[in-house]
Design an enzyme around this catalytic site. Structure first.
Site, PDB file in Angstrom:
ATOM      1  N   ASP A  80      -6.840   4.333  -4.809  1.00  0.00           N
ATOM      2  CA  ASP A  80      -7.554   4.240  -3.524  1.00  0.00           C
ATOM      3  C   ASP A  80      -8.160   5.631  -3.330  1.00  0.00           C
ATOM      4  OD1 ASP A  80      -7.839   2.374  -1.005  1.00  0.00           O
ATOM      5  OD2 ASP A  80      -7.358   4.316  -0.160  1.00  0.00           O
TER       6      ASP A  80
ATOM      7  N   LYS B 118       0.868  -1.181   0.000  1.00  0.00           N
ATOM      8  CA  LYS B 118       0.000   0.000   0.000  1.00  0.00           C
ATOM      9  C   LYS B 118       0.898   1.221   0.000  1.00  0.00           C
ATOM     10  CE  LYS B 118      -4.373   1.177   0.159  1.00  0.00           C
ATOM     11  NZ  LYS B 118      -5.539   0.502  -0.432  1.00  0.00           N
TER      12      LYS B 118
HETATM   13  P1  NDP Z   1     -12.777   7.854  -3.439  1.00  0.00           P
HETATM   14  O1  NDP Z   1     -11.717   8.856  -3.199  1.00  0.00           O
HETATM   15  O2  NDP Z   1     -13.283   7.638  -4.815  1.00  0.00           O
HETATM   16  O3  NDP Z   1     -14.058   8.187  -2.513  1.00  0.00           O
HETATM   17  C1  NDP Z   1     -13.942   8.273  -1.134  1.00  0.00           C
HETATM   18  C2  NDP Z   1     -15.272   8.733  -0.554  1.00  0.00           C
HETATM   19  O4  NDP Z   1     -15.210   8.639   0.868  1.00  0.00           O
HETATM   20  C3  NDP Z   1     -15.576  10.181  -0.873  1.00  0.00           C
HETATM   21  O5  NDP Z   1     -16.972  10.379  -0.944  1.00  0.00           O
HETATM   22  C4  NDP Z   1     -14.971  10.908   0.335  1.00  0.00           C
HETATM   23  O6  NDP Z   1     -15.535  12.181   0.605  1.00  0.00           O
HETATM   24  C5  NDP Z   1     -15.317   9.941   1.452  1.00  0.00           C
HETATM   25  N1  NDP Z   1     -14.346  10.077   2.541  1.00  0.00           N
HETATM   26  C6  NDP Z   1     -12.993   9.949   2.464  1.00  0.00           C
HETATM   27  N2  NDP Z   1     -12.431  10.184   3.655  1.00  0.00           N
HETATM   28  C7  NDP Z   1     -13.452  10.463   4.497  1.00  0.00           C
HETATM   29  C8  NDP Z   1     -13.522  10.772   5.872  1.00  0.00           C
HETATM   30  N3  NDP Z   1     -12.415  10.862   6.634  1.00  0.00           N
HETATM   31  N4  NDP Z   1     -14.757  10.973   6.419  1.00  0.00           N
HETATM   32  C9  NDP Z   1     -15.887  10.889   5.664  1.00  0.00           C
HETATM   33  N5  NDP Z   1     -15.872  10.609   4.354  1.00  0.00           N
HETATM   34  C10 NDP Z   1     -14.678  10.388   3.778  1.00  0.00           C
HETATM   35  O7  NDP Z   1     -12.231   6.487  -2.796  1.00  0.00           O
HETATM   36  P2  NDP Z   1     -12.713   4.988  -3.070  1.00  0.00           P
HETATM   37  O8  NDP Z   1     -14.173   4.966  -3.341  1.00  0.00           O
HETATM   38  O9  NDP Z   1     -11.780   4.400  -4.054  1.00  0.00           O
HETATM   39  O10 NDP Z   1     -12.384   4.306  -1.669  1.00  0.00           O
HETATM   40  C11 NDP Z   1     -13.343   4.255  -0.601  1.00  0.00           C
HETATM   41  C12 NDP Z   1     -12.960   3.170   0.394  1.00  0.00           C
HETATM   42  O11 NDP Z   1     -12.907   1.913  -0.284  1.00  0.00           O
HETATM   43  C13 NDP Z   1     -11.597   3.328   1.073  1.00  0.00           C
HETATM   44  O12 NDP Z   1     -11.667   2.808   2.381  1.00  0.00           O
HETATM   45  C14 NDP Z   1     -10.698   2.435   0.234  1.00  0.00           C
HETATM   46  O13 NDP Z   1      -9.548   2.005   0.947  1.00  0.00           O
HETATM   47  C15 NDP Z   1     -11.650   1.288  -0.046  1.00  0.00           C
HETATM   48  N6  NDP Z   1     -11.297   0.451  -1.189  1.00  0.00           N
HETATM   49  C16 NDP Z   1     -11.208   0.991  -2.444  1.00  0.00           C
HETATM   50  C17 NDP Z   1     -10.901   0.187  -3.511  1.00  0.00           C
HETATM   51  C18 NDP Z   1     -10.904   0.698  -4.915  1.00  0.00           C
HETATM   52  O14 NDP Z   1     -10.818  -0.141  -5.833  1.00  0.00           O
HETATM   53  N7  NDP Z   1     -11.050   1.986  -5.156  1.00  0.00           N
HETATM   54  C19 NDP Z   1     -10.565  -1.244  -3.318  1.00  0.00           C
HETATM   55  C20 NDP Z   1     -10.789  -1.729  -1.972  1.00  0.00           C
HETATM   56  C21 NDP Z   1     -11.114  -0.884  -0.954  1.00  0.00           C
HETATM   57  P3  NDP Z   1     -14.700  13.537   0.249  1.00  0.00           P
HETATM   58  O15 NDP Z   1     -14.788  13.655  -1.229  1.00  0.00           O
HETATM   59  O16 NDP Z   1     -15.400  14.597   1.009  1.00  0.00           O
HETATM   60  O17 NDP Z   1     -13.285  13.301   0.735  1.00  0.00           O
END
Ligand code: NDP
Length: 443
Positions: free
Chosen positions: A164, A124
């Site tokens: 991510d 990571k």
């Molecule tokens: P994105 O950046 O596309 O989206 C993240 C979302 O979560 C946004 O809506 C963001 O809001 C919100 N968010 C982030 N940090 C916070 C916080 N501290 N409090 C509240 N809301 C928050 O990321 P992904 O969709 O790719 O990833 C989301 C989750 O899924 C993570 O935990 C990641 O590790 C996990 N994941 C992702 C994978 C992938 O293929 N993308 C694979 C496996 C797991 P804002 O825009 O306001 O920051």
């Protein structure tokens, strides 16, 4: 050594890394009976070795704003474990990123990748850079600078990063472009690439789809289905967007989405043109979820999380520790029977205890969100073969892999008629990595 002594040692050594200690504790508590009854694994001190990353790389990332100001961020790559394949895992760009958060994510990734049945080790990385509010040019300069160091540590057979939080197709494009220029070779060194330059169909959808496929498999064990159920989703990024789409495809109704500022509640369901609006808002205009409430005249709850909205299924898809013990109790009290984690470690230990104590269907992230990295594995395979599979072919393989992960969880997690998916995922993921480490000797 007892389990408590072992965990105490890990905590003392990593006292400034609470998320890493949390992730290790959860895994060790699940696997200890298996470990303790295997003298060979103990003699080889497999657990002591597995909690220590093979390599941690930390570097300076200097870049310039549009206004000509010099900025300096910190870059990381944690190469955690390569026993079963090249390091594989995403890059996160978010101001909260630090060594402990990336070590927790890298550690989880080791077991997740093992569960996928594909040959991938765990890694990571990322940076405390915040892409929010930055121009495309600023993001490009940052990504190029980041890659000017990272390139020497990665490679298609060594370490293959992906996206991510804060790292999507735009950022991967900029980083991959710089890697290609420096190395003068076109390889499958990143996954999540654009479709025109080596990406795989279904990779953008895979994590969200996979979390819903996993929920569906869990529901089947109780003769239930997604159709007709109300679903609460957090986040509105990549994982949330495609989880929403798949729930809609399967006849469920998604009523919430959120971002770090608050959540929207749409009792009629987020589908059709409303889903299209979210895709444009988040991926093109890069706006806030509150704009959805204004556009469609629904309620917006600033500064709140969506877990108080009654539902049968909850899909946390934003970030770590976003469901605490109280919120877990509220979900269960309101009739939630299934939680499938799109995000990594979104439930606190107190919340996990509530879900397990109430014997609801609870799929932890390392199993439920493994569809993303699985499809990354399929992207690597296609790149090596210099072929592209069709959408249906990749989706069918993804679906099959999610079923296989579910089966492993059932095999290792059965407790009478209850399936403890936390135990199932941890034991299943651990055994394969531990056996590979044993085979390879003390390295
Ligand atoms: P994105 O950046 O596309 O989206 C993240 C979302 O979560 C946004 O809506 C963001 O809001 C919100 N968010 C982030 N940090 C916070 C916080 N501290 N409090 C509240 N809301 C928050 O990321 P992904 O969709 O790719 O990833 C989301 C989750 O899924 C993570 O935990 C990641 O590790 C996990 N994941 C992702 C994978 C992938 O293929 N993308 C694979 C496996 C797991 P804002 O825009 O306001 O920051």
């Amino acid at each position: 050594m007892t389990m408590h002594e072992f965990l105490h040692q890990v905590s003392a050594k990593n006292s400034d890394q609470p998320e890493f200690i949390q992730a290790v504790t959860e895994v060790v508590e699940s696997i200890w009976p298996v470990y303790d009854s295997n003298p060979q694994l103990k003699k080889a001190r497999i657990l002591d070795r597995i909690v220590e990353p093979e390599r941690v790389i930390i570097f300076r990332v200097p870049w310039m704003t549009d206004a000509g100001e010099v900025m300096v961020n910190r870059g990381f790559r944690i190469e955690f474990n390569s026993a079963i394949g090249p390091y594989k895992g995403g890059l996160r760009f978010h101001p909260s990123v630090n060594l402990g958060i990336l070590k927790f994510l890298g550690f989880e990734q080791v077991f997740k990748n093992s569960l996928t049945t594909l040959p991938m080790g765990g890694g990571k990385g990322g940076s405390d850079f915040n892409p929010r509010g930055r121009s495309d040019e600023e993001v490009m300069r940052f990504c190029h600078s980041y890659m000017l160091e990272l390139f020497r540590h990665i490679g298609p057979n060594t370490d293959v990063p992906a996206g991510d939080i804060g790292v999507g197709k735009r950022e991967i494009g900029f980083m991959y472009g710089m890697y290609k220029k420096i190395k003068n070779e076109v390889t499958g060194v990143f996954t999540g690439k654009g479709l025109d330059w080596g990406g795989s169909l279904i990779r953008p959808e895979a994590t969200g789809y996979g979390a819903v496929y996993f929920a569906d498999e869990m529901l089947k064990t109780r003769a239930q289905e997604i159709a007709g159920k109300t679903v609460v989703i957090s986040g509105s990024g990549n994982v949330s967007q495609y989880a929403t789409q798949k729930v809609n495809d399967l006849g469920g109704k998604v009523v919430t989405l959120s971002d770090s500022d608050g959540f929207i509640y749409d009792p009629d369901g987020i589908k059709g043109e409303k889903w299209d609006f979210v895709m444009d808002l988040k991926n093109v205009r890069r706006g806030r979820i509150s704009e959805y409430a204004k556009e469609f005249g629904v309620k917006y709850f600033p500064g709140e999380r969506p877990w108080g909205i009654p539902c049968q299924i909850a899909l946390p898809c934003a970030t770590q520790n976003e469901i605490n013990g109280e919120e877990a109790k509220t979900l269960v009290k309101n009739g939630c029977i299934c939680v499938s984690e799109g995000a990594n470690m979104p439930t606190t230990p107190e919340g996990v205890e509530v879900f397990l104590g109430n014997k609801i269907l609870y799929g932890p992230g390392k199993a439920a969100n493994a569809g993303g990295v699985s499809t990354s594995g399929l992207e690597m395979t296609q790149n090596s073969m210099r072929l592209s599979w069709t959408r249906d072919e990749v989706d069918a393989r993804l679906h099959q892999i999610m079923k296989a992960i579910h089966e492993q969880c059932v095999r290792h997690g059965k407790e009478g008629s209850f399936i403890n998916y936390v135990k199932g995922a941890n034991v299943g993921g651990f055994l394969k990595v531990a056996n590979a480490m044993m085979d390879q000797g003390l390295i």
